[in-house]
Design a protein around this motif. Structure first.
Motif, PDB file in Angstrom:
ATOM      1  N   LEU A   1       1.836   2.028  -3.472  1.00 31.49           N
ATOM      2  CA  LEU A   1       0.779   2.713  -4.230  1.00 31.49           C
ATOM      3  C   LEU A   1       0.673   4.183  -3.833  1.00 31.49           C
TER       4      LEU A   1
ATOM      5  N   SER B   1       0.827  -1.203   0.000  1.00 35.72           N
ATOM      6  CA  SER B   1       0.000   0.000   0.000  1.00 35.72           C
ATOM      7  C   SER B   1       0.861   1.253   0.000  1.00 35.72           C
TER       8      SER B   1
ATOM      9  N   VAL C   1      -3.121  -3.941  -6.165  1.00 41.77           N
ATOM     10  CA  VAL C   1      -2.432  -4.514  -5.005  1.00 41.77           C
ATOM     11  C   VAL C   1      -3.326  -5.553  -4.353  1.00 41.77           C
TER      12      VAL C   1
ATOM     13  N   ASP D   1      -5.930  -0.403  -4.402  1.00 43.84           N
ATOM     14  CA  ASP D   1      -5.308  -0.888  -3.174  1.00 43.84           C
ATOM     15  C   ASP D   1      -6.221  -1.899  -2.481  1.00 43.84           C
TER      16      ASP D   1
END
Lengths: 283, 251
Positions: A68, A65, A209, A177
């Motif tokens: 991202l 995360s 992700v 995410d």
């Protein structure tokens, strides 16, 4: 009989396609206490071509995360840089669409107004905003819910709205995410199909992700495997399954093969040579 | 059904009032018959000055509320979001200030701001600013950080963040927070108008009493009650509207 399911991906050598996203030598760390640093990401480099679907796979806490956030410009890296369309990312902008696990729809806006938010920022005239919102509403079959408030929607519907909210202003790249981690298993499969469908139709570049191996294999052209503490790239692997795909692919042997290979990559340390085939990449 | 019962009760109240005056159960010198009061009102509504009194009270109330809310919003946002350390220091002080009975401050405000409009608006402001500020701070503090992140990821910042995200997200809660204090502020305003003013509904009642115009005094009292109800209802409706996007069962 794996042969018919494998299709040569069109981004094999990475040269033919235009490069949409480039991440170069990224290091990120947090200060936990005084004089104590936690390295979240270490030496992360990869590129994503236009229209490619790339998944970052890794255990929780490996910095997926964070990565991202850095790509979106929400977090400054300690070292390294992120380029989108060749331009260095400095701060968050409408260049990227960002979809989160918890939907993050603005509760005081109706579904339609949520989708229009990015267009308002872009100063798109009202009439055009309407039109674009309509188009995306019908893409996810939520036309009847245009004037509902988010609290009136189910989790799956909210996430579909969140996805088209991020697409409506036509960003260069869509970052997701763990978007399907909060919904039940069945809804999740439905959403994966829907995302594949959206991707086929919009040809967006997507960086996704997840910590689910199956999800990564179903969706992606390429999977970047991260290891934890600090987050480094362990391997980058092509998924050569036919397109367009849908959940049916779960039943095939090739699919199970891929899942097995990623499982090994994530759980074993040294014996992963047999898992990587030609064109894959490993650190 | 509830409304019907309420209406019947109101009718009964005025009916008994009228009956009591008619039967001389009450001294009509001090409590004139309801019909006398109505007659007086019918005469008064033809006077321009009557409407001016209503206008003054309304204007003072509205100005006080609007200024207080406009001040509380950015200040609450600033304290809660940007200066949490300062907020921790000043909150106890502000809480103490908010507990000061506004009636005790009336002479202070009149000395400071004279008997003109300012002192009345300041009184209302004083009554509304603290609950508005506290609920603004509270709702900013409990604002879902995920929404901020979502807005930020699209490049929202500064004024846009405040007006497009924070404000619509917090507005309903702030209204809820100030509802009771607005009605209280109206009460204080009437008292202040009786003490140091030459206009407004409070002054109308006070002046009528002083001049022994008893029916007119009751007209003022009834009017204040009616306007109090109207203000409370309007605020209720506005507050309901401002949280129309929240699930109903949570209310």
């Amino acid at each position: 009989m794996p042969a018919p399911l494998r299709s040569r991906t069109y981004k094999g050598d990475g040269c033919a396609m235009t490069e949409k996203l480039a991440v170069n030598g990224l290091d990120t760390s947090y200060i936990i206490k005084k004089n104590q640093k936690f390295t979240a990401l270490s030496n992360i480099s990869f590129t994503v071509s236009e229209g490619e679907f790339v998944t970052i796979l890794g255990p929780s806490g490996c910095g997926k995360s964070t990565l991202l956030d850095v790509i979106a410009g929400l977090l400054k890296p300690e070292k390294g840089e992120v380029r989108i369309n060749g331009k260095e990312v400095g701060k968050p902008s409408l260049e990227v669409g960002f979809v989160m696990q918890s939907y993050a729809l603005f509760p005081w806006r109706t579904v339609r107004k949520n989708i229009e938010y990015g267009l308002e920022l872009k100063k798109v005239p009202k009439k055009d905003r309407r039109e674009i919102a309509e188009k995306y509403l019908s893409l996810v079959n939520l036309g009847d819910f245009a004037d509902r408030y988010p609290y009136e929607l189910s989790g799956g519907m909210k996430q579909r709205v969140a996805i088209v909210r991020a697409l409506a202003y036509n960003p260069n790249i869509l970052l997701m995410d763990e978007p399907f981690a909060a919904v039940d298993a069945q809804t999740r499969e439905g959403l994966q199909d829907e995302l594949l469908n959206i991707w086929e139709q919009t040809k967006k570049t997507i960086v996704f992700v997840t910590h689910s191996i199956e999800e990564a294999v179903i969706l992606s052209d390429r999977v970047i495997v991260l290891t934890e503490n600090p987050g480094t790239i362990k391997a980058i692997k092509n998924i050569e399954l036919v397109r367009p795909r849908n959940s049916d692919i779960r039943g095939t042997i090739v699919f199970r093969d891929y899942v097995q290979q990623f499982w090994k990559l994530l759980h074993k340390r040294s014996e992963d040579e047999d898992v990587l085939s030609e064109g894959d990449y490993k650190i | 059904m509830k409304k019907l019962v309420g209406f019947i009760l109101v009718v009964c109240f005025f009916g008994i009032w009228e009956l009591a005056a008619d039967q001389n159960w009450i001294d009509t010198q001090f409590i004139p018959a309801f019909s006398t009061v109505v007659k007086e009102m019918a005469e008064m509504i033809q006077l321009r000055v009557f409407w001016e009194h209503i206008y003054y009270s309304f204007f003072r109330l509205a100005a006080g509320i609007v200024i207080a809310v406009l001040a509380a919003l950015p200040l609450g946002f600033l304290l809660a979001a940007k200066l949490p350390k300062v907020a921790a220091f000043v909150t106890p002080f502000l809480t103490n200030l908010s507990l000061v009975n506004p009636f005790t401050l009336v002479p202070v405000f009149i000395i400071l701001f004279k008997t003109g409009e300012t002192s009345k608006i300041v009184i209302i402001f004083w009554c509304v600013i603290f609950p508005a500020l506290f609920s603004a701070m509270e709702s900013v503090k409990s604002f879902d950080p995920v929404l901020i992140k979502a807005a930020k990821s699209m490049g929202t910042d500064g004024a846009k963040m405040f007006f497009a995200i924070i404000l619509p997200g917090c507005f309903g809660r702030i209204l809820t927070g100030i509802k009771t204090s607005v009605t209280f502020g109206f009460t204080v305003l009437i008292a202040v108008e009786e003490l140091g003013a030459d206009s407004g509904l409070g002054w109308l009642v006070y002046n009528a009493g002083k001049n022994y115009n008893i029916p007119r005094m009751y007209v003022g009292i009834l009017l204040i009650a009616v306007i109090g109800v109207i203000v409370a209802t309007l605020l209720d409706k506005l507050q309901e509207w401002s949280v129309r996007w929240e699930p109903k069962e949570a209310l």
